[in-house]
Design an enzyme around this catalytic site. Structure first.
Site, mmCIF file in Angstrom:
data_model
loop_
_atom_site.group_PDB
_atom_site.id
_atom_site.type_symbol
_atom_site.label_atom_id
_atom_site.label_comp_id
_atom_site.label_asym_id
_atom_site.label_seq_id
_atom_site.Cartn_x
_atom_site.Cartn_y
_atom_site.Cartn_z
ATOM 1 N N GLU A 153 47.580 39.551 35.462
ATOM 2 C CA GLU A 153 47.672 39.263 34.041
ATOM 3 C C GLU A 153 46.428 39.839 33.367
ATOM 4 O OE1 GLU A 153 47.956 37.782 30.295
ATOM 5 O OE2 GLU A 153 46.307 37.106 31.544
ATOM 6 N N GLU A 162 41.855 45.778 29.223
ATOM 7 C CA GLU A 162 41.056 45.097 30.248
ATOM 8 C C GLU A 162 40.989 45.894 31.551
ATOM 9 O OE1 GLU A 162 42.286 41.042 30.747
ATOM 10 O OE2 GLU A 162 42.449 40.742 28.605
#
Length: 199
Positions: A153, A162
């Protein structure tokens, strides 16, 4: 010039200089990459920032539904949760029948928290927190090709915010067995053009 030392031809010298510039550029890129990773680790290493994600019902439910749909593949499987944070996805996978879950977390405070939560939930024999960057994990810690399912995730702005794609790609290449499953396996980016004269 010293006696016995020949001159270096200009083309060879130019190639050496270009290679040195390339190495310096690569070193600079790695330092920039490390700074970005450190920034994420500092942000997500705080429980209050993890809490915001845990309270995101739509996000958590989507992963819960995806793991539940993969329950047949989870039975007795080895799972890798990349960027486990609080460990919620690792715990879900364990509860759905995974034999072993490697919960990879590079933030030391979050790795310690995930370990405590695994103990509190009676999952110590199933969930193993690996407190390292994905790139630093050795094959003694997680054998090559031993993972049946990767769940992550780490995806943020436009899927790359990210650096999650890099971590998942690295894990797939080293640890996922042929025919293994990655969750999520597909993503769509949708853009909508607009016009605003005030801008």
């Amino acid at each position: 010039r010293d006696a016995g030392v020949g001159t270096v031809p200009a083309p060879a010298l130019a190639r050496c200089a270009a290679a040195a510039r390339g190495l310096l550029l690569l070193a600079g890129q790695r330092r920039g990459f490390a700074r970005r990773i450190d920034g994420y680790l500092q942000y997500y290493g705080k429980l209050k920032n993890q809490e915001g994600m845990l309270r995101d019902h739509a996000r958590v439910q989507a992963y819960k539904d995806a793991l539940a749909a993969a329950a047949p593949q989870l039975q007795g499987a080895t799972v890798m949760d990349i960027g486990t944070g609080s460990g919620i996805l690792a715990f879900m996978a364990a509860r759905l029948g995974a034999r072993r879950v490697y919960a990879v977390e590079a933030s030391p405070p979050m790795a310690r928290l995930a370990s405590r939560l695994a103990r509190a939930n009676g999952l110590v024999g199933t969930v193993e927190v690996v407190p390292k960057h994905m790139e630093d994990i050795t094959e003694d810690e997680i054998p090559k090709g031993s993972v049946d399912i990767i769940v992550s995730e780490l995806f943020s702005h436009f899927l790359v915010g990210e650096l999650g794609l890099q971590a998942v790609t690295h894990a797939k290449r080293r640890f996922l067995r042929p025919g293994g499953l990655i969750l999520p396996a597909l993503a769509q980016l949708r853009l909508s053009p607009f016009e605003d004269k005030a801008l």
